[in-house]
Structure formats: structure tokens, C-alpha cells
Design a protein around this motif. Structure first.
Motif, mmCIF file in Angstrom:
data_model
loop_
_atom_site.group_PDB
_atom_site.id
_atom_site.type_symbol
_atom_site.label_atom_id
_atom_site.label_comp_id
_atom_site.label_asym_id
_atom_site.label_seq_id
_atom_site.Cartn_x
_atom_site.Cartn_y
_atom_site.Cartn_z
ATOM 1 N N LEU A 1 0.934 -1.186 0.083
ATOM 2 C CA LEU A 1 0.172 0.169 -0.018
ATOM 3 C C LEU A 1 0.798 1.307 -0.185
ATOM 4 O O LEU A 1 0.675 2.224 -0.827
ATOM 5 C CB LEU A 1 -0.926 0.076 1.074
ATOM 6 C CG LEU A 1 -1.784 1.014 1.321
ATOM 7 C CD1 LEU A 1 -2.796 1.003 0.040
ATOM 8 C CD2 LEU A 1 -2.838 1.046 2.517
ATOM 9 N N LYS A 2 1.944 1.301 0.896
ATOM 10 C CA LYS A 2 2.834 2.408 0.903
ATOM 11 C C LYS A 2 3.449 2.462 -0.554
ATOM 12 O O LYS A 2 3.604 3.653 -0.961
ATOM 13 C CB LYS A 2 3.730 2.311 1.995
ATOM 14 C CG LYS A 2 3.432 2.145 3.069
ATOM 15 C CD LYS A 2 4.429 2.421 4.235
ATOM 16 C CE LYS A 2 4.002 2.506 5.720
ATOM 17 N NZ LYS A 2 5.244 2.306 6.687
ATOM 18 N N LYS A 3 3.670 1.704 -1.280
ATOM 19 C CA LYS A 3 4.574 1.580 -2.656
ATOM 20 C C LYS A 3 3.430 2.261 -3.572
ATOM 21 O O LYS A 3 3.811 3.117 -4.422
ATOM 22 C CB LYS A 3 4.831 0.511 -3.050
ATOM 23 C CG LYS A 3 6.077 -0.139 -2.328
ATOM 24 C CD LYS A 3 6.769 -1.465 -3.045
ATOM 25 C CE LYS A 3 8.053 -1.777 -2.254
ATOM 26 N NZ LYS A 3 8.571 -3.185 -2.894
ATOM 27 N N VAL A 4 2.116 1.943 -3.428
ATOM 28 C CA VAL A 4 1.247 2.419 -4.571
ATOM 29 C C VAL A 4 1.065 3.901 -4.347
ATOM 30 O O VAL A 4 0.997 4.808 -5.130
ATOM 31 C CB VAL A 4 -0.109 1.662 -4.524
ATOM 32 C CG1 VAL A 4 -1.283 2.252 -5.127
ATOM 33 C CG2 VAL A 4 0.097 0.184 -4.706
ATOM 34 N N ILE A 5 1.062 4.416 -3.125
ATOM 35 C CA ILE A 5 0.783 5.581 -2.654
ATOM 36 C C ILE A 5 2.076 6.563 -2.983
ATOM 37 O O ILE A 5 1.703 7.449 -3.627
ATOM 38 C CB ILE A 5 0.524 5.955 -1.177
ATOM 39 C CG1 ILE A 5 -0.764 5.085 -0.587
ATOM 40 C CG2 ILE A 5 0.589 7.204 -0.842
ATOM 41 C CD1 ILE A 5 -1.005 5.121 0.672
ATOM 42 N N ILE A 6 3.209 6.128 -2.861
ATOM 43 C CA ILE A 6 4.231 6.917 -3.308
ATOM 44 C C ILE A 6 4.303 6.829 -4.653
ATOM 45 O O ILE A 6 4.783 7.752 -5.442
ATOM 46 C CB ILE A 6 5.571 6.024 -2.726
ATOM 47 C CG1 ILE A 6 5.562 6.027 -1.265
ATOM 48 C CG2 ILE A 6 6.945 6.634 -3.381
ATOM 49 C CD1 ILE A 6 6.754 5.211 -0.568
ATOM 50 N N HIS A 7 4.062 5.806 -5.478
ATOM 51 C CA HIS A 7 3.877 5.786 -6.899
ATOM 52 C C HIS A 7 2.933 6.731 -7.684
ATOM 53 O O HIS A 7 3.404 7.624 -8.485
ATOM 54 C CB HIS A 7 3.820 4.458 -7.534
ATOM 55 C CG HIS A 7 3.720 4.364 -9.098
ATOM 56 N ND1 HIS A 7 4.897 4.323 -9.698
ATOM 57 C CD2 HIS A 7 2.509 4.169 -9.976
ATOM 58 C CE1 HIS A 7 4.425 4.168 -11.112
ATOM 59 N NE2 HIS A 7 3.136 3.984 -10.995
ATOM 60 N N ARG A 8 1.776 6.790 -7.012
ATOM 61 C CA ARG A 8 0.826 7.881 -7.516
ATOM 62 C C ARG A 8 1.534 9.409 -7.189
ATOM 63 O O ARG A 8 1.252 10.297 -7.848
ATOM 64 C CB ARG A 8 -0.517 7.847 -6.823
ATOM 65 C CG ARG A 8 -1.294 6.533 -7.200
ATOM 66 C CD ARG A 8 -2.717 6.380 -6.468
ATOM 67 N NE ARG A 8 -3.143 5.133 -6.956
ATOM 68 C CZ ARG A 8 -4.542 4.854 -6.359
ATOM 69 N NH1 ARG A 8 -5.064 5.380 -5.412
ATOM 70 N NH2 ARG A 8 -5.222 3.582 -6.916
ATOM 71 N N GLN A 9 1.988 9.642 -6.251
ATOM 72 C CA GLN A 9 2.450 10.778 -5.595
ATOM 73 C C GLN A 9 3.830 11.261 -6.802
ATOM 74 O O GLN A 9 3.646 12.403 -6.903
ATOM 75 C CB GLN A 9 3.057 10.960 -4.168
ATOM 76 C CG GLN A 9 2.025 10.932 -3.109
ATOM 77 C CD GLN A 9 2.600 10.784 -1.852
ATOM 78 O OE1 GLN A 9 3.759 10.752 -1.797
ATOM 79 N NE2 GLN A 9 1.592 11.075 -0.835
ATOM 80 N N CYS A 10 4.366 10.338 -7.046
ATOM 81 C CA CYS A 10 5.557 10.727 -7.956
ATOM 82 C C CYS A 10 4.898 10.939 -9.583
ATOM 83 O O CYS A 10 5.499 11.777 -10.069
ATOM 84 C CB CYS A 10 6.400 9.280 -8.007
ATOM 85 S SG CYS A 10 7.501 9.230 -6.845
#
Length: 301
Positions: free
Chosen positions: A259-268
Motif C-alpha cells: 500500500l505504501k508503494k502504491v501511494i508513493i507511485h501515485r505521488q510521483c
């Protein structure tokens, strides 16, 4: 002439050596006469039960005749002092519940509440009273009861009875209701207590229900009797519960990381996309309101 010189030589030699010997002898006597006698301590030993109240007495003199009392205590992990004098001055560097008290007839004693293994050590006391003094060193030790247990184990198609007395001080004594080939082991614990274990191989023709283990210790008034029982195999449920718990924790950890990786990817992605201004529409300019003037044809009029 020669004999005269020899006689004079011997005369001066004897007169010079005689005073030196007398001087050394007088110095030795003065030194011995001025030396003070050493302090004499009476050595004692005492053993108390764990959790009991201890009262250590230094002198049988009453407090009225006592000038001062000093207890120098050497324990395993510290050294401290407790003192009191007839002028009201007192000192206590122990700060662990020990105190000086008087009994009903006015005799002073050191009070130790709830005696434990941390109170084991050497208690050196000095009591000075009118007309003399008393000096004692008391080595104090503790008696602690062991935790006892007994069970049966199956080893290589043989039944073995095990009886254990854990953390007793001093070591407990273990025996069996029947004679046999038993082995006894002792383990010294860091705090001075001893764990004793006895193993007995049970004969094939004997019923284990008739076997008892007897444990004796000086802390108890009576011996302890135990009947060893066969240890039950651990239930599969108790084995599966920790396994399932570990798996659940691993899955929850993976889910949080994903979940953290998905959130970081969207922010990027949002940071990389340039901002677009909304499209503007071409609006035809409209002239201000113009007045309409109608011309009148005079021919038709």
C-alpha cells in the motif's frame, strides 16, 4: 712496644662497640610497649528462612548503658553502614528497610524485614557501652524452598521417571519409593540456589501408578511426595495457533508495504505531470450599443 699498641687497639674497640648494642635494645622495647592491641571479633553463623523477619543482636547491654552501635554490612552487591549513638546521631547508607531497634528490655538489635537472597552476607557490629565493648561478625545465609515437579518420559521403548527440585537453598534431597538404577544431577544457579534432578528407569513389570518421588528440604517441616504422571503430547491446536499468528503478521506486513508503494507511485506521477491551464474560448468583441436613426424620405411624404 708492639704489645702496648695492640693493647690500646683492643681497648678502644670494646669501648666503641658496647654502647651501640645497648641503644638498639632500648629502641625495640619502646616500640613494643607503645603498640596497641588488635580488636578481637567473635565469629558467628546464622541461617534464616526466605521471607522471615530477622533480628541480629550485637550486645546484651541495655540502651541506657550503650554509647554507640555501628553495623558494617558487606552484601554480595554492595557495602553499607547503619549506626546510632546516645547523643541522637544516626546514619543509614543501606536504605533497604534495615533499621536499628530496641526490644522490650531495651537491648539494641538490627531489624531485617522480609529476608531475601539479597540480604545474605557478613554483618560486622561494634557496640561500645559504659565499661567495655562487644565486637561480632555474623555470616548470614538464607534457606529457600525448591519448586518440585515429577513426570514420566518414554525413551527408547523404556519408561523413565523424572523428579526435579528447582532453585532450593541448600540443595534438596530426592528419593524414590522403590530402589533402582537412578541418577542424580545438581546444577548451581548464579544466586547460590541449587537445582536437583533425579531420573529413575522403571522396570517393565512395575506399574508406574505405584511409584512416588519423595523430596526433603530443611525449609519444610514435612517431606513432599509426588506421583509422576506421563507427559501429554502437545495438542495440534496449540502448535497451529502460533503458526497461524506468524503467517497473519507476515501477510499484514506485506499488505502495508504494498500500500505504501502504491501511494508513493501515485505521488510521483502527479509530481511529473505538468499543470495545464484551462482552454480559453474566443469571444467576439461586441461593440457598445449603437442607436438606430431612421431617415424619412420626403418624396413619399
Amino acid at each position: 712496644m708492639i704489645w702496648i699498641y695492640i693493647s690500646i687497639f683492643f681497648f678502644f674497640t670494646e669501648s666503641w662497640s658496647s654502647p651501640q648494642g645497648n641503644t638498639n635494645s632500648n629502641t625495640s622495647v619502646i616500640s613494643n610497649s607503645t603498640s596497641s592491641p588488635p580488636k578481637v571479633y567473635v565469629y558467628r553463623k546464622a541461617v534464616y528462612n526466605l521471607g522471615s523477619v530477622v533480628e541480629l543482636q550485637c550486645s546484651n547491654r541495655t540502651w541506657i548503658k550503650t554509647i554507640f552501635v555501628i553495623w558494617n554490612i558487606e552484601l554480595k552487591h554492595k557495602k553499607c553502614r547503619i549506626s546510632f549513638s546516645d547523643d541522637g546521631q544516626s546514619g543509614d547508607s543501606c536504605n533497604d528497610g534495615k533499621s536499628l531497634r530496641n526490644n522490650s528490655i531495651g537491648q539494641s538489635y538490627l531489624h531485617i524485614p522480609n529476608f531475601s537472597a539479597s540480604d545474605v552476607g557478613a554483618y560486622k557490629c561494634e557496640s561500645v557501652y559504659t565499661g567495655g565493648n562487644d565486637n561480632y561478625i555474623t555470616e548470614v545465609d538464607v534457606t529457600a524452598p525448591p519448586d518440585v515437579s515429577a513426570w514420566l518420559e518414554s525413551r527408547s521403548n523404556k519408561m523413565v521417571a523424572v523428579c526435579r527440585a528447582e532453585r532450593g537453598k541448600p540443595a534438596a534431597n530426592i528419593s524414590w519409593s522403590i530402589g533402582g538404577n537412578d541418577s542424580v544431577t545438581q546444577q548451581q544457579d548464579p544466586d547460590g540456589s541449587v537445582t536437583v534432578e533425579s531420573q529413575l528407569e522403571i522396570p517393565e513389570h512395575m506399574d508406574p501408578e505405584n511409584l512416588t518421588c519423595i523430596v526433603r528440604h530443611q525449609f519444610w517441616d514435612q517431606e513432599k511426595t509426588l506421583v509422576p504422571k506421563l507427559k501429554e503430547a502437545p495438542s495440534m491446536l496449540w502448535i497451529l495457533i502460533p503458526v497461524i499468528g506468524v503467517i497473519f503478521l507476515l501477510l499484514a506486513g506485506f499488505a502495508v508495504i504494498a500500500l505504501k508503494k502504491v501511494i508513493i507511485h501515485r505521488q510521483c506521477e502527479e509530481a511529473d505531470t505538468p499543470s495545464k491551464s484551462p482552454p480559453t474560448e474566443d469571444v467576439e468583441e461586441v461593440e457598445p450599443y449603437a442607436s438606430y436613426v431612421q431617415r424619412v424620405n420626403s418624396i413619399y411624404n
